[in-house]
Structures are given as C-alpha cells and as structure tokens.
Scaffold this active site. Structure first.
Site, short mmCIF file in Angstrom:
data_model
loop_
_atom_site.label_atom_id
_atom_site.label_comp_id
_atom_site.label_asym_id
_atom_site.label_seq_id
_atom_site.Cartn_x
_atom_site.Cartn_y
_atom_site.Cartn_z
N HIS A 277 19.80 6.36 -5.21
CA HIS A 277 18.45 5.76 -4.66
C HIS A 277 17.95 6.56 -3.67
O HIS A 277 17.70 5.78 -2.36
CB HIS A 277 18.47 4.23 -4.52
CG HIS A 277 17.29 3.64 -4.70
ND1 HIS A 277 17.24 2.42 -5.34
CD2 HIS A 277 15.80 4.06 -4.58
CE1 HIS A 277 15.73 2.27 -5.55
NE2 HIS A 277 15.06 3.13 -4.99
N GLN A 278 17.86 7.81 -3.71
CA GLN A 278 17.42 8.91 -2.54
C GLN A 278 16.06 9.43 -2.83
O GLN A 278 15.75 10.29 -2.13
CB GLN A 278 18.46 9.61 -2.15
CG GLN A 278 18.84 10.88 -3.18
CD GLN A 278 19.85 11.89 -2.62
OE1 GLN A 278 20.96 11.60 -2.60
NE2 GLN A 278 19.21 12.89 -2.24
N ALA A 279 15.52 9.02 -3.96
CA ALA A 279 14.48 10.09 -4.43
C ALA A 279 13.39 9.81 -3.39
O ALA A 279 12.57 10.74 -3.26
CB ALA A 279 14.05 9.57 -5.96
N PHE A 280 13.16 8.49 -2.71
CA PHE A 280 12.14 8.14 -1.82
C PHE A 280 12.40 8.92 -0.61
O PHE A 280 11.53 9.14 0.38
CB PHE A 280 11.77 6.75 -1.71
CG PHE A 280 13.13 6.39 -0.74
CD1 PHE A 280 14.18 6.16 -1.34
CD2 PHE A 280 12.86 5.88 0.57
CE1 PHE A 280 15.36 5.62 -0.50
CE2 PHE A 280 13.77 5.57 1.52
CZ PHE A 280 15.03 5.46 0.84
N ASP B 238 18.92 8.09 -10.42
CA ASP B 238 18.93 7.70 -8.90
C ASP B 238 18.89 6.26 -8.79
O ASP B 238 18.83 5.96 -7.57
CB ASP B 238 17.48 8.26 -8.53
CG ASP B 238 17.44 8.22 -7.00
OD1 ASP B 238 18.43 8.54 -6.22
OD2 ASP B 238 16.54 7.33 -6.61
N THR C 273 14.69 7.72 -12.38
CA THR C 273 14.43 7.40 -10.83
C THR C 273 13.37 6.16 -10.60
O THR C 273 13.03 6.09 -9.52
CB THR C 273 13.77 8.82 -10.24
OG1 THR C 273 12.36 8.65 -11.03
CG2 THR C 273 14.54 10.11 -10.52
N SER C 274 13.18 5.38 -11.35
CA SER C 274 12.13 4.32 -11.18
C SER C 274 13.18 3.04 -10.84
O SER C 274 13.20 2.67 -9.71
CB SER C 274 11.71 4.01 -12.79
OG SER C 274 10.53 2.91 -12.15
N ARG C 275 13.74 2.24 -11.90
CA ARG C 275 14.64 0.98 -11.59
C ARG C 275 15.73 1.05 -12.60
O ARG C 275 15.50 1.44 -13.91
CB ARG C 275 13.81 -0.13 -11.59
CG ARG C 275 12.78 -0.34 -10.50
CD ARG C 275 13.65 -0.62 -8.99
NE ARG C 275 12.74 -0.87 -7.82
CZ ARG C 275 12.34 0.01 -7.12
NH1 ARG C 275 12.67 1.33 -7.18
NH2 ARG C 275 11.50 -0.21 -5.79
N GLU D 180 23.14 -1.54 -8.65
CA GLU D 180 23.26 -0.67 -7.54
C GLU D 180 23.52 -1.42 -6.34
O GLU D 180 23.79 -0.84 -5.13
CB GLU D 180 21.88 0.31 -7.56
CG GLU D 180 20.74 -0.34 -7.10
CD GLU D 180 19.54 0.63 -6.86
OE1 GLU D 180 19.41 1.35 -7.81
OE2 GLU D 180 18.98 0.39 -6.12
N LYS E 221 1.30 6.86 -10.34
CA LYS E 221 1.37 7.99 -9.45
C LYS E 221 2.33 8.97 -9.56
O LYS E 221 2.23 10.07 -9.46
CB LYS E 221 1.20 7.40 -7.84
CG LYS E 221 -0.04 6.74 -7.41
CD LYS E 221 0.27 5.57 -6.21
CE LYS E 221 1.12 4.53 -6.39
NZ LYS E 221 0.47 3.45 -7.19
N ILE E 222 3.46 8.11 -9.70
CA ILE E 222 4.86 9.34 -9.71
C ILE E 222 4.78 9.99 -11.24
O ILE E 222 5.04 11.26 -10.99
CB ILE E 222 6.06 8.63 -9.53
CG1 ILE E 222 5.82 7.88 -8.27
CG2 ILE E 222 7.35 9.40 -9.70
CD1 ILE E 222 7.17 6.97 -7.70
#
Ligand code: NAD
Length: 330
Positions: free
Chosen positions: A295-298, A258, A232-234, A263, A154-155
C-alpha cells in the site's frame, strides 16, 4: 482544538506538524490503529484523524461519539473503512481528502506493469548475484497492447493518459464514463467484454458492496490466458483465493498488487522478525510472476504534503461551515 491522530508513522507527523504551523491545533499522535481495543485513547478529543486501515465500524463510532468526538478527518480518499450510515445516525461529520495526488497512484500502477512485464524486480536480484543470464526475462511490447481500465475517475484516467503515451489500445468499464477519457480515445464497454479483451486489466474503482470481489473465479474464467492483473485500488475488489487458482492454472500470467484484502494485519509494519500467519498471502509470495507492494502507491512527498494540508483544512472548514461537498462523506 484537540485532535487524536491514529495510525501515525514518523513521516505522517513530519508532514502534519508542518501543515499545522498555519493552524496551531493540539495534535496527539497515536501509533496504533483505531479499533474497538484502542478507542479509549480518543476519549475527550473533538476530532479523530484516521487512515485507510482504522476500523470505523458502528461500535467504534458509537464509542467515539459518546466520548465527545464530533468530526472524523480521514487522511485518505477511500472511505470503505467507515460505516457511513452509522456515522450519520450518530451525528458525526466525516471528511476525506478526495484527490491529494492521483499522479502518485497512477505512476505506481504503471511502475508495477513495467516491472512485472520486464521482470525488473528479478533482474535486480539476478545481477547482484553476477547472473547475467536472460533466460526467464522475456517481456512483451506495451505498444499495441490492449489495456482494460475498471474505473476511470481521477486515477484510472491518468493511468489511461500515461499508457496512451506508450501506444496502448485503451478500453474501460465505468458506471459513469469520463468524457476526458473518451476524448483520449478510450473505448467504453461492459465488464464481461473488458474481461474477455484486455491483455492488462487494472482496477481503479472504489470498494463498495457492488465492487466487492468484482474479480472472482467467474471473472478469471473469462480472461484471456496470460492476462496481467493489477490492483492498486482496494484489496477486496479481488477474491484472492480465485486469483491464486488463476495463477496456478497459468490463466493469470502476471499479478501486481499494492493492496490486499487482509492487509490491515500486515501492511505499514515491519514484520521481518515475525512468522506470518496469513497462508493465503504467503502463497501469493511464492509465485515468480507476482509483485506486491505494501500500500505504497500514494507514498510520494507531494501526496503526503497535500494529504496533511487538506486534512487540516477540512477540519477548519467544517467549523467554518465551508467544507466542499466532495470532501464530505457524512
Ligand atoms: P474517483 O472517485 O475519482 O474514481 C473512481 C471511479 O470508479 C469513478 O469514475 C466511478 O464512476 C467509478 N466506479 C464507481 N463504482 C463503479 C463500479 N461499480 N464499476 C465500475 N466503476 C465504478 O477515485 P480515484 O481518486 O480515481 O481513486 C480510485 C480508488 O483508488 C479509490 O477508491 C481508492 O480505493 C484507491 N486508492 C488507492 C491508493 C493507494 O495508495 N493504493 C491511494 C488512493 C486511492
């Protein structure tokens, strides 16, 4: 129904309380992460609601099962923080929110690419100091650039769509190619070819045993000099020490993160008055060509609204026997 909600911030409460108006669940908010030390807080709750850095290892799962929990409602898509085999053995159901807003993460990814390329984060600081010198600000046209996407779900597919609009040449590696991406003109290839070819490499596959440290020293070796790497995944998709070496040798020209492997000791907290003990993270921050977000992409209001709605709908669906297969991980 009593639900223990871990890793909560004021914004989580705001969106969950609003979504709960339709259900009337008894939500108890706990600020700490769920881990071996905090697991007694979940005693007696039928449902435990968790986020990305809660530690749902076998010991924690066994403890919550023994305390009466039947269901874990994840407020996220990824589930690498859960020992799924142990959850199944213990008879725990685990639900997730598979697609709350892929736009949020895809748009943030492109934001990192643009900011790194045109040094917008540095320009912001410079101009506030009345320094209008352009030395060190030179960027490149994204138009015509070769972008490699690892994971076109999806992303990753949305990142491809957005960058298609910029006129980028799109290549990808995925264990399951996405027909929508093929229709857009994305060329699928194997990982070594992608590593060799892409000027910008962006990671969007899940963290699994197969993808752990997918980008290690050997992978960095194969990349063209000056490559831009975006994750920006993990965090654990990347071997951070190998990336630091790549930055020191100028092999990696730009790094946008991200997420970060360690983290959970840092992100989502204000540590501005503390001395950070993570020397690897601190080293990353010394490079002028590294841009890190926590971790703010979401983190868009659309995503938080959808996460809250789906999390509570999942809980209802589990008890109705109607949980969609893609929302169930155990
Ligand atoms: P998705 O399941 O739709 O897509 C993942 C893609 O990766 C799939 O096409 C799958 O075939 C592919 N894949 C799986 N294993 C692979 C491998 N070994 N090599 C190459 N490709 C592989 O997931 P999505 O919704 O696009 O999310 C992608 C990731 O983004 C999630 O796993 C999550 O870790 C991360 N994420 C980050 C944030 C954030 O705020 N930074 C938010 C949401 C999701």
């Amino acid at each position: 129904m009593k639900i223990a909600v871990f890793s909560t911030k004021p914004y989580d409460r705001q969106f969950l309380d609003r979504a709960n108006q339709g259900y009337g669940y008894e939500l108890t908010y706990f600020e700490p992460r769920l881990n071996r030390a905090t697991v007694p807080l979940a005693n007696g709750y039928e449902v435990v609601c968790c986020f990305v850095n809660d530690e749902l290892d076998e010991a924690v799962l066994a403890a919550i099962a023994a305390q009466g929990t039947q269901l874990i409602g994840l407020r996220c898509a990824g589930f690498n923080q859960v020992d799924i085999a142990a959850a199944k053995r213990l008879g725990l159901t685990v639900a997730r929110v598979p697609d709350y807003s892929p736009y949020a993460v895809a748009e943030h990814t492109v934001g990192l690419i643009l900011a790194l390329n045109r040094k917008i984060h540095r320009a912001y600081a410079r101009v506030r100091e009345n320094n209008f010198d352009l030395e060190g600000m030179l960027g490149f046209d994204l138009h015509g650039c070769t972008v490699g996407i690892v994971g076109t779900g999806k992303i990753g597919a949305l990142v491809g769509q957005i960058l298609h609009g910029f006129g980028c040449r799109l290549m990808a590696y995925d264990v399951r190619p996405n027909p929508d991406c093929e229709a857009l003109g994305v060329t699928y290839t194997d990982l070594p070819t992608l590593l060799k070819t892409a000027n910008i490499l962006t990671l969007h596959c899940p963290l699994t045993p197969q993808t752990h440290h997918l980008i290690d020293a050997e992978a960095v070796e194969q990349m063209p000099a000056g490559v831009m790497l975006i994750n920006t995944s993990r965090g654990a998709l990347i071997d951070t020490e190998a990336i630091i070496n790549g930055l020191k040798t100028h092999k990696i020209g730009y790094l946008g993160l991200d997420v970060y492997e360690q983290e959970s000791d840092l992100f989502f907290e204000n540590l501005s008055e503390r001395v950070i003990q993570d020397d690897v993270f601190q080293r990353l921050l010394t490079f002028p060509n590294v841009l890190i977000t926590g971790h703010q992409a979401f983190f868009t209001r659309n995503a938080l609204e959808q996460i809250a709605k789906t999390t509570l709908a999942n809980i209802d669906a589990v008890y109705q026997g109607t949980l969609p297969a893609q929302n169930q991980v155990a």
